[in-house]
Write an enzyme that holds these catalytic residues in place. Structure first.
Site, PDB file in Angstrom:
ATOM      1  N   PHE A  40       0.834  -1.199   0.000  1.00 32.83           N
ATOM      2  CA  PHE A  40       0.000   0.000   0.000  1.00 32.83           C
ATOM      3  C   PHE A  40       0.873   1.255   0.000  1.00 32.83           C
ATOM      4  O   PHE A  40       1.797   1.374   0.787  1.00 32.83           O
ATOM      5  CB  PHE A  40      -0.914  -0.012   1.239  1.00 32.83           C
ATOM      6  CG  PHE A  40      -1.769   1.220   1.319  1.00 32.83           C
ATOM      7  CD1 PHE A  40      -2.737   1.475   0.342  1.00 32.83           C
ATOM      8  CD2 PHE A  40      -1.618   2.131   2.356  1.00 32.83           C
ATOM      9  CE1 PHE A  40      -3.525   2.612   0.417  1.00 32.83           C
ATOM     10  CE2 PHE A  40      -2.412   3.264   2.424  1.00 32.83           C
ATOM     11  CZ  PHE A  40      -3.365   3.503   1.461  1.00 32.83           C
ATOM     12  N   GLN A  41       0.565   2.162  -0.893  1.00 31.39           N
ATOM     13  CA  GLN A  41       1.264   3.441  -1.038  1.00 31.39           C
ATOM     14  C   GLN A  41       2.756   3.279  -1.287  1.00 31.39           C
ATOM     15  O   GLN A  41       3.551   4.117  -0.895  1.00 31.39           O
ATOM     16  CB  GLN A  41       0.997   4.350   0.161  1.00 31.39           C
ATOM     17  CG  GLN A  41      -0.466   4.780   0.198  1.00 31.39           C
ATOM     18  CD  GLN A  41      -0.723   5.974   1.087  1.00 31.39           C
ATOM     19  OE1 GLN A  41      -0.030   6.176   2.075  1.00 31.39           O
ATOM     20  NE2 GLN A  41      -1.728   6.753   0.738  1.00 31.39           N
TER      21      GLN A  41
ATOM     22  N   MET B 243      -0.954  32.522 -23.216  1.00 33.01           N
ATOM     23  CA  MET B 243       0.251  32.250 -23.996  1.00 33.01           C
ATOM     24  C   MET B 243      -0.032  31.240 -25.112  1.00 33.01           C
ATOM     25  O   MET B 243       0.451  31.373 -26.232  1.00 33.01           O
ATOM     26  CB  MET B 243       1.355  31.733 -23.076  1.00 33.01           C
ATOM     27  CG  MET B 243       2.684  31.562 -23.763  1.00 33.01           C
ATOM     28  SD  MET B 243       3.241  33.091 -24.513  1.00 33.01           S
ATOM     29  CE  MET B 243       4.441  33.640 -23.326  1.00 33.01           C
TER      30      MET B 243
ATOM     31  N   LYS C 233      10.288   2.899   6.296  1.00 34.96           N
ATOM     32  CA  LYS C 233       9.732   2.904   7.640  1.00 34.96           C
ATOM     33  C   LYS C 233      10.647   2.131   8.590  1.00 34.96           C
ATOM     34  O   LYS C 233      10.797   2.476   9.760  1.00 34.96           O
ATOM     35  CB  LYS C 233       8.330   2.287   7.622  1.00 34.96           C
ATOM     36  CG  LYS C 233       7.460   2.835   8.726  1.00 34.96           C
ATOM     37  CD  LYS C 233       5.985   2.728   8.426  1.00 34.96           C
ATOM     38  CE  LYS C 233       5.192   3.209   9.643  1.00 34.96           C
ATOM     39  NZ  LYS C 233       3.756   3.146   9.433  1.00 34.96           N
TER      40      LYS C 233
HETATM   41  C1  LIG Z   1       1.719  22.432 -15.918  1.00 36.38           C
HETATM   42  C2  LIG Z   1       1.648  23.059 -17.263  1.00 36.38           C
HETATM   43  N1  LIG Z   1       0.681  22.698 -18.128  1.00 36.38           N
HETATM   44  C3  LIG Z   1       0.618  23.286 -19.336  1.00 36.38           C
HETATM   45  C4  LIG Z   1       1.532  24.231 -19.719  1.00 36.38           C
HETATM   46  C5  LIG Z   1       1.440  24.857 -21.100  1.00 36.38           C
HETATM   47  N2  LIG Z   1       1.146  26.303 -20.996  1.00 36.38           N
HETATM   48  C6  LIG Z   1       2.122  27.224 -21.066  1.00 36.38           C
HETATM   49  S1  LIG Z   1       1.546  28.774 -20.858  1.00 36.38           S
HETATM   50  C7  LIG Z   1      -0.041  28.224 -20.694  1.00 36.38           C
HETATM   51  C8  LIG Z   1      -1.172  29.189 -20.467  1.00 36.38           C
HETATM   52  C9  LIG Z   1      -1.019  29.989 -19.249  1.00 36.38           C
HETATM   53  O1  LIG Z   1      -2.236  30.623 -18.971  1.00 36.38           O
HETATM   54  P1  LIG Z   1      -2.389  31.629 -17.788  1.00 36.38           P
HETATM   55  O2  LIG Z   1      -1.799  31.052 -16.549  1.00 36.38           O
HETATM   56  O3  LIG Z   1      -3.804  32.055 -17.716  1.00 36.38           O
HETATM   57  O4  LIG Z   1      -1.436  32.826 -18.180  1.00 36.38           O
HETATM   58  P2  LIG Z   1      -1.516  33.848 -19.409  1.00 36.38           P
HETATM   59  O5  LIG Z   1      -0.673  33.284 -20.499  1.00 36.38           O
HETATM   60  O6  LIG Z   1      -2.945  33.975 -19.792  1.00 36.38           O
HETATM   61  O7  LIG Z   1      -0.928  35.095 -18.853  1.00 36.38           O
HETATM   62  C10 LIG Z   1      -0.099  26.837 -20.805  1.00 36.38           C
HETATM   63  C11 LIG Z   1      -1.339  26.054 -20.743  1.00 36.38           C
HETATM   64  C12 LIG Z   1       2.539  24.566 -18.791  1.00 36.38           C
HETATM   65  N3  LIG Z   1       3.490  25.457 -19.044  1.00 36.38           N
HETATM   66  N4  LIG Z   1       2.562  23.994 -17.566  1.00 36.38           N
END
Ligand SMILES: Cc1ncc(C[n+]2csc(CCOP(=O)(O)OP(=O)(O)O)c2C)c(N)n1
Lengths: 652, 184
Positions: free
Chosen positions: A140-141, A512, A190
């Site tokens: 477990f775990q 982005m 553990k």
């Molecule tokens: C954990 C994770 N999942 C997906 C991505 C891909 N990704 C890069 S920027 C982004 C969008 C970020 O959106 P937000 O936080 O609203 O910031 P904004 O660009 O709108 O300022 C994503 C999905 C990532 N960098 N990290």
């Protein structure tokens, strides 16, 4: 010692009892491994620890009492604990420490471990593990934590014997902080936690395979100094390694001695104050035009604790094509990894620069310094013509996200520590905040981890309280998307008294990604609308960030106009007894400029749609090339889109 | 710069000798590092050495110089790795052990035995329908032997992977300073 059979070698557990560990050590204080673990952390001078308990680590948690010498900050998710420890480490320069349980607790830590590994953040992650009789049985775990984390740690341990605990912790702490810093995992079974042992301190470390080089060799320094003498267009390309080595003063001295401009990577923002005229800002994909241009046109590129990340270099073959390269790094494996340097210097950045600066001074005493006037004329013409600019007015009357960032910077105390999530807001924060102090910018650079922001800010606030009497306020600039990945840590922020200030640039989308969809994927906005800033009939504010903040006993404010925004920031700056969150409603189609499309040469950098100064060879220092500000032709914008990806090749 | 995958068909053969602490999990870390960089290992052997606390890994692979250097540097970063050398073929003795089960019956057994005698290798099992041959030697000799035996039909084949030491009186472990590595 019995040599492991191949199977044992892979299982990571030595099945045959080792004779060596039992036979020695009868002196010292008798206690359990769990007690020894806590005692060792105290003896290491650890003052703050982040984590969440669970069954497989319970013996250790049982030994945390009111009189334990470190403070324990209870987070709400192990990922949060890891990022908090990272924020703490970057803000204080000390090792961040986490204690989590086995299995899911440990797997939740993988992201922060990988994040710390990419950004060279010193971390010691202690995880519980099932008893040795159960290891390898799918108990477990149970998870093979050491196996899962092999590729993303600096080093890792599986501890099966209580007697090893103090030495392993001493080694782990030393490995994490020395050489090129990084995360070290200590997986404690553990059996080791409940086993009896004899505690003594200090411990003798046994690390025959670990000898980081910190001192540079003499002859490379002379070669490097000679390259400076022979160059007319030098650039100092400064990365996170310089930050880890705390080498701000040395970088500035080198820049002043040689009259060289400083360009930085994302993690090195603030290494030398932005108000210093030698600082051109960040280079690369979203860097300033002057920084990217200077690097492309330089004849001497001095990489200082920087690793030639593709977000910095663009297309590698076309990066700083005419430059000779000096590469300074504490990690020999970084040197020549992406570009063969003319002068490689292995060593601690601060130590290397101290020695190099002395060498340069010696040479200048004889030959004088090189006159770089023409180079600075060119750089200054770029700076004047292509400053960081944005539209303050937005088509739909919402706030301009860039304006919000600038306003935050304007109103902030100079000692503010800035933290960010990942996305457009991160780039704007890096571009538009005036950084005046090193260690005041905390962001996930190498891994680009959304959800990093809030927990890292909490860690930084805990560090600020520890080292600076809480006098350094912590501002988090986050995206609505990033924030929702770890928003549960608002609870830790309130209850554990980390009054961070949170600015959410709420554009209602994964900004982005949407920007790339706009530029390279035919405006097909597939799955990037998160609608948290919507006020339509069906969806109104899901989530409502103001109510979310209030649900966690934090202060929530919404700002939709500039006046509201200014007032909200002012109010947030005055509140210090609890976290404050401001939901700024910003324009969803604001874009980050300048930009180099992924995989393209940095020469294609687009200052704003239609303006690609380096392609049009705006590299004269006459300043008369007035046409460069205007779009050259209608297809210029498409030139950006010409970038990157196959998907967009199929466009049209 | 770095060319990936690290191994291409025309790359040069290299023999790496890696001294490591004799601990569980060391091999997994080393193998993982090769795997991540698309380093196509030709052979790999691990075993204890003259010092019980140290094991020796011998890796042979076809690889270009530049990625090889990067891999050596990355291997050096592993804390359990004590020493790495890229053995120079002219200055090292390299051997491999091979067991070959050849289809040999009354009519051609004597031909096979003639080859065995010429190569000074040994027969370790005889059956009316097969001969099992044990051979040690450098890669070239074994390849030549296999080439000749091929025509008779090779039923089964197993190779140990190369091991190698430098010529002369010195041991690689002399370069590992410090006393015996114990504990943990
Ligand atoms: C954990 C994770 N999942 C997906 C991505 C891909 N990704 C890069 S920027 C982004 C969008 C970020 O959106 P937000 O936080 O609203 O910031 P904004 O660009 O709108 O300022 C994503 C999905 C990532 N960098 N990290």
């Amino acid at each position: 010692m019995v040599s492991p059979t191949p199977l044992q070698a892979f299982s990571g557990v030595q099945k045959a009892p080792t004779k060596t560990s039992k036979q020695t050590l009868v002196d010292g204080e008798k206690m359990t491994g769990a007690q020894a673990l806590i005692r060792a952390l105290e003896d290491l001078g650890v003052q703050d620890v982040f984590g969440i308990p669970g069954g497989a680590i319970l013996p250790v948690y049982h030994q945390i009492h009111d009189d334990t010498k470190f403070r324990f900050v209870l987070m709400r998710h192990e990922q949060g604990a890891g990022h908090a420890a990272e924020g703490y480490a970057v803000a204080t320069g000390r090792v961040g420490v986490c204690i989590v349980t086995s299995g899911p607790g440990a797997t939740n830590m993988v992201t922060p471990i990988a994040d710390a590994n990419m950004d060279s953040v010193p971390l010691v992650v202690i995880s519980g593990q099932v008893g040795i009789d159960s290891i390898g049985t799918d108990a477990f775990q149970e998870a093979d934590t050491v196996g899962i984390t092999y590729p993303v740690v600096k080093h890792s341990y599986l501890v099966t014997d209580a007697q090893d605990i103090p030495r392993v912790l001493a080694e782990a702490h030393y490995i994490a902080r020395s050489g090129r810093p990084g995360p070290v995992v200590v997986d404690v079974s553990k059996t080791a936690q409940v086993g009896e042992m004899y505690y003594s301190w200090p411990q003798k470390m046994i690390l025959p395979g670990y000898n980081p080089t910190t001192k540079p060799h003499g002859h490379v320094l002379r070669e490097a100094a000679k390259l400076f003498e022979q160059s007319y267009r030098p650039v100092l390309y400064v990365g996170g390694g310089a930050m880890r080595s705390n080498a701000g003063a040395q970088v500035k001295e080198l820049a002043d001695l040689t009259d060289s401009p400083i360009v930085t990577t994302l993690p090195a923002r603030g290494i030398v104050p932005d108000s210093d005229p030698k600082v051109l800002g960040m280079l690369g994909m979203h860097g300033t035009l002057a920084a990217t241009a200077a690097t492309q046109k330089c004849d001497l590129l001095v990489a200082i604790g920087a690793r030639f990340d593709d977000r910095v270099t663009g297309k590698m073959d076309a990066f700083a094509p005419a430059a000779r390269v000096i590469h300074i790094d504490i990690d020999p494996a970084e040197i020549g990894k992406r570009r063969q340097p003319d002068v490689p210097i292995v060593g601690d950045v601060a130590e290397v620069l101290d020695a190099l600066n002395a060498e340069i001074k010696r040479g200048q005493a004889i030959r004088g310094a090189t006159n770089l006037k023409p180079w600075w004329n060119l750089i200054n013409s770029w700076r004047e013509k292509y400053p960081m600019k944005y539209d303050e007015e937005t088509p739909d009357g919402t706030l301009s996200p860039q304006w919000v960032v600038e306003e935050l910077s304007r109103q902030a105390a100079p000692s503010t520590i800035w933290v960010s999530g990942v996305g457009q807001h991160q780039m704007w924060a890096s571009q538009l905040i005036d950084f005046e102090n090193p260690h005041s910018w905390i962001s996930s650079g190498g891994l680009g981890t959304m959800g990093f922001g809030l927990p890292a800010a909490i860690g930084a606030r805990v560090g600020s309280a520890r080292d600076f009497g809480g006098k350094k306020p912590v501002w988090l600039i986050d995206g609505d998307g990033s924030f929702q990945m770890t928003s549960e840590e608002l609870a830790a922020a309130f209850i554990d008294n980390a009054p961070v200030k949170i600015a959410i640039l709420n554009n209602s989308v994964y900004g982005m990604v949407r920007q790339w969809q706009t530029l390279f994927y035919d405006k097909h906005y597939s799955q990037t609308s998160i609608q948290d800033g919507e006020n339509t009939e069906d969806i109104v504010n899901v989530p409502d960030f103001v109510k979310l903040a209030e649900a966690y006993s934090c202060v929530g404010i919404r700002a939709t106009t500039q006046d509201e925004a200014k007032a909200a920031i002012k109010r947030a700056n005055e509140i210090n007894d609890r976290p404050v969150l401001i939901d700024f409603r910003v324009y969803k189609d604001a874009m980050v400029w300048p930009m180099v499309a992924a995989g393209q040469s940095n020469d294609t950098v687009t200052y704003k749609p239609g303006v690609q100064p380096l392609l049009h060879n705006d590299t004269t220092d006459s300043g008369s090339d007035s046409g460069a500000d205007e779009p050259q032709n209608d297809t210029d914008h498409a030139a950006v889109a010409d970038g990157a990806t196959a998907a967009e090749q199929s466009k049209e | 710069m770095a060319i990936y995958p690290a191994s291409t068909p025309h790359s040069e053969r290299h023999t790496l000798s890696v001294l490591v602490e004799n601990r569980p999990g060391v091999l997994a870390r080393i193998a993982g590092l090769f795997a991540r960089r698309a380093f196509n290992i030709n052979s790999l052997s691990v075993s204890p050495t003259e010092r019980p606390d140290i094991s020796r890994v011998t890796v042979t692979a076809d690889v270009e110089q530049v990625p090889l250097e990067q891999i050596i540097k990355q291997l050096n970063k592993l804390l359990h790795v004590l020493k790495i050398v890229d053995l120079d073929n002219t200055d090292a003795v390299e051997r491999e052990l091979v067991l070959i089960k050849v289809a040999a019956n009354e009519t051609n057994r004597s031909d096979v035995l003639e080859i065995v005698r010429l190569f000074r290798v040994r027969v370790v099992d005889v059956h009316p329908e097969s001969l099992t041959i044990e051979a040690t030697g450098a890669e070239g000799k074994i390849d030549a032997l296999l080439g000749l035996l091929h025509d008779y039909g090779i039923i089964e084949l197993v190779r140990s992977g190369a091991v190698a030491v430098t010529r002369g009186p010195h041991a690689l472990s002399e370069k590992v300073v410090g006393s015996e590595i114990r504990g943990r």
